[in-house]
Scaffold this motif. Sequence first.
Motif, PDB file in Angstrom:
ATOM      1  N   UNK A 126      24.920  68.490  52.479  1.00  0.00           N
ATOM      2  CA  UNK A 126      23.548  68.778  53.454  1.00  0.00           C
ATOM      3  C   UNK A 126      23.667  68.951  54.679  1.00  0.00           C
ATOM      4  N   UNK A 127      24.494  67.958  55.446  1.00  0.00           N
ATOM      5  CA  UNK A 127      24.670  68.293  56.914  1.00  0.00           C
ATOM      6  C   UNK A 127      25.421  69.446  57.332  1.00  0.00           C
ATOM      7  N   UNK A 128      26.271  70.160  56.639  1.00  0.00           N
ATOM      8  CA  UNK A 128      26.830  71.033  56.834  1.00  0.00           C
ATOM      9  C   UNK A 128      25.889  72.301  56.671  1.00  0.00           C
ATOM     10  N   UNK A 129      24.992  72.336  55.743  1.00  0.00           N
ATOM     11  CA  UNK A 129      23.864  73.284  55.683  1.00  0.00           C
ATOM     12  C   UNK A 129      23.134  73.553  56.700  1.00  0.00           C
ATOM     13  N   UNK A 130      23.056  72.534  57.609  1.00  0.00           N
ATOM     14  CA  UNK A 130      22.266  72.562  58.905  1.00  0.00           C
ATOM     15  C   UNK A 130      23.178  73.591  59.878  1.00  0.00           C
ATOM     16  N   UNK A 131      24.322  73.776  59.543  1.00  0.00           N
ATOM     17  CA  UNK A 131      25.194  74.486  60.647  1.00  0.00           C
ATOM     18  C   UNK A 131      26.253  73.476  61.403  1.00  0.00           C
ATOM     19  N   UNK A 132      26.361  72.251  60.953  1.00  0.00           N
ATOM     20  CA  UNK A 132      27.344  71.384  61.790  1.00  0.00           C
ATOM     21  C   UNK A 132      28.687  71.572  60.920  1.00  0.00           C
ATOM     22  N   UNK A 133      29.290  71.480  61.833  1.00  0.00           N
ATOM     23  CA  UNK A 133      31.117  71.464  61.536  1.00  0.00           C
ATOM     24  C   UNK A 133      31.525  70.266  61.242  1.00  0.00           C
ATOM     25  N   UNK A 134      32.022  69.822  59.972  1.00  0.00           N
ATOM     26  CA  UNK A 134      32.586  68.550  59.696  1.00  0.00           C
ATOM     27  C   UNK A 134      33.908  68.321  59.411  1.00  0.00           C
ATOM     28  N   UNK A 135      34.355  67.348  59.896  1.00  0.00           N
ATOM     29  CA  UNK A 135      35.674  66.725  59.686  1.00  0.00           C
ATOM     30  C   UNK A 135      35.654  65.484  58.992  1.00  0.00           C
ATOM     31  N   UNK A 136      36.358  65.249  57.866  1.00  0.00           N
ATOM     32  CA  UNK A 136      36.197  64.034  56.990  1.00  0.00           C
ATOM     33  C   UNK A 136      37.624  63.149  57.308  1.00  0.00           C
ATOM     34  N   UNK A 137      37.589  61.989  57.894  1.00  0.00           N
ATOM     35  CA  UNK A 137      38.578  60.927  57.735  1.00  0.00           C
ATOM     36  C   UNK A 137      38.506  60.034  56.577  1.00  0.00           C
ATOM     37  N   UNK A 138      39.514  60.424  55.684  1.00  0.00           N
ATOM     38  CA  UNK A 138      39.182  59.711  54.411  1.00  0.00           C
ATOM     39  C   UNK A 138      40.165  58.458  54.152  1.00  0.00           C
ATOM     40  N   UNK A 139      39.831  57.270  54.168  1.00  0.00           N
ATOM     41  CA  UNK A 139      40.926  56.198  53.801  1.00  0.00           C
ATOM     42  C   UNK A 139      41.148  56.370  52.122  1.00  0.00           C
ATOM     43  N   UNK A 140      41.707  55.461  51.568  1.00  0.00           N
ATOM     44  CA  UNK A 140      41.800  55.426  50.270  1.00  0.00           C
ATOM     45  C   UNK A 140      43.021  55.732  49.562  1.00  0.00           C
ATOM     46  N   UNK A 141      44.052  56.363  50.152  1.00  0.00           N
ATOM     47  CA  UNK A 141      45.164  56.766  49.472  1.00  0.00           C
ATOM     48  C   UNK A 141      45.711  55.377  48.786  1.00  0.00           C
ATOM     49  N   UNK A 142      46.249  54.694  49.561  1.00  0.00           N
ATOM     50  CA  UNK A 142      47.164  53.364  48.955  1.00  0.00           C
ATOM     51  C   UNK A 142      46.089  52.438  47.836  1.00  0.00           C
ATOM     52  N   UNK A 143      44.686  52.597  48.306  1.00  0.00           N
ATOM     53  CA  UNK A 143      44.014  51.968  47.402  1.00  0.00           C
ATOM     54  C   UNK A 143      43.991  52.526  45.665  1.00  0.00           C
ATOM     55  N   UNK A 144      43.829  54.048  46.119  1.00  0.00           N
ATOM     56  CA  UNK A 144      43.849  54.855  44.667  1.00  0.00           C
ATOM     57  C   UNK A 144      45.000  54.904  43.941  1.00  0.00           C
ATOM     58  N   UNK A 145      46.182  54.594  44.698  1.00  0.00           N
ATOM     59  CA  UNK A 145      47.223  54.565  43.974  1.00  0.00           C
ATOM     60  C   UNK A 145      47.619  53.297  43.378  1.00  0.00           C
ATOM     61  N   UNK A 146      47.022  52.103  43.470  1.00  0.00           N
ATOM     62  CA  UNK A 146      47.063  50.854  43.173  1.00  0.00           C
ATOM     63  C   UNK A 146      46.849  50.575  41.526  1.00  0.00           C
ATOM     64  N   UNK A 147      45.767  51.345  41.100  1.00  0.00           N
ATOM     65  CA  UNK A 147      45.422  51.104  39.687  1.00  0.00           C
ATOM     66  C   UNK A 147      46.344  52.028  38.978  1.00  0.00           C
ATOM     67  N   UNK A 148      46.577  53.160  39.010  1.00  0.00           N
ATOM     68  CA  UNK A 148      47.478  53.804  38.416  1.00  0.00           C
ATOM     69  C   UNK A 148      49.113  53.285  38.441  1.00  0.00           C
TER      70      UNK A 148
END
Length: 454
Positions: A126-148
């Motif tokens: 929705x924010x990009x639909x306004x014309x904003x350039x977005x860069x996502x910094x996503x945590x979670x790699x270690x956390x996502x690997x814990x369950x499997x």
Amino acid sequence: MASSKHPRNTDPASHQTDGDRAFDSAALGLAHSGPLEGPIEPAYPVPSYGVRPIHRPGPVIPATTIEFPEPAVDPEDPAMGHSSTVRQDIARARRLVVKIGSSSLTDEDGLVNPDRIDIIADALEARMDRGTDLIVVSSGAVACGMGPLELSQRPTDLATKQAAASVGQVLLAQEWARSFARYGRTIGQVLLTASDAGRRDRARNAQRTIDRLRQLGAVPIVNENDTVATSEMRFGDNDRLAALVSHLAFADALVLLSDVDGLYDRNPAEPDANFIPEVRGAKDLRGVVAGDGGRLGTGGMAAKVSAARLASRAGVPVLLTSTENVGAALDAANVGTAFWPQEDRLSAWKFWVLYAASSEGRLHLDAGAVEAVTRKHRSLLPVGITAIEGKFTQGKIVDIVDPEGKLVGRGEVNYDSEMLEGMIGKSTADLPDIAKRPAVHTDYLSTYSNRHRL
């Protein structure tokens, strides 16, 4: 001349020769006296590997609308309904970095939560639909690997942490790709280490990659490369990484999303905790007690405040709030805590030197030299140097420390360590013409002299 060998009998239906069949049968440990007929039973039973919580990406269901998700909190909440000029700047930012914490992307078992990722992706789209350039910094790699990997708590040893990250990075990227595919949008994964940001050439390469992804309409998903990062060369948490990426990408604003709706002067679970809507400087943080990270994360409120102040030092306004408020945060920015940018922002080079560059050595200064470089903003002369640590060449970045060993700044040195050793304590008049330049020129020297205002 005809071949003396017998021609091979080929079955056109299976494109397999009798010799191939014999080889396959022998490989399976089967004896036969003629052509094989019917299904071949394996010589050994297929083993059962047990039941693990394996991640299975869901189907891509195309989105039918583009809109900001409604906040999931009470409108009377103290974190809601704030307005200021800096919030308007964040709401209008043309280039925006959004950091998402581990707890916002996973469930209590450490598994990727597709529904949570979809809500975030809806707000980002929705924010990009306004014309904003977005860069996502996503945590979670270690956390996502814990369950499997059936890890009950976040690993503390480096090898297990890297193993969890190697599994989790794949799962996390799969889910981001699936979620944005609902809008026909592509993602690109950018994995960085502190050493990448510390080298000017690598930092530029990362900057070019992020810029090109945006130009091509893809969403850069940035994360620390935990699979190769060592404990000595880490950003420490993705909040700091987000602040550095904001600087690296010349962002207009930074949004930090976590599991807390903003900054309080103490634990928000305490009944007398007070919400802090705006942070203009250090005085607004007096008496604030910020905690550390939770079970799945490494940041905590202390890290987020530090990252917000770091970004503000680079002239980037910051909004800190919970992922539940992602729609309001990316729409009107009227939720959470807003950190105002510093007016006397550092230049891009001086910011990089202080907060990202890798240091090759250390120069110890006397009290007079410390006063000259921090208060009077003068060049560092050899006469004020008392000792040198490390081996470095001309043009490298070195730490500058006071008589007590406290770091006061960094700069680009004009001499290699061997030559500078012979210049220690000498005035410029006593040096040969080849050595009359400052050890570090003021234009290439950045200090923490106003750190107390961060």
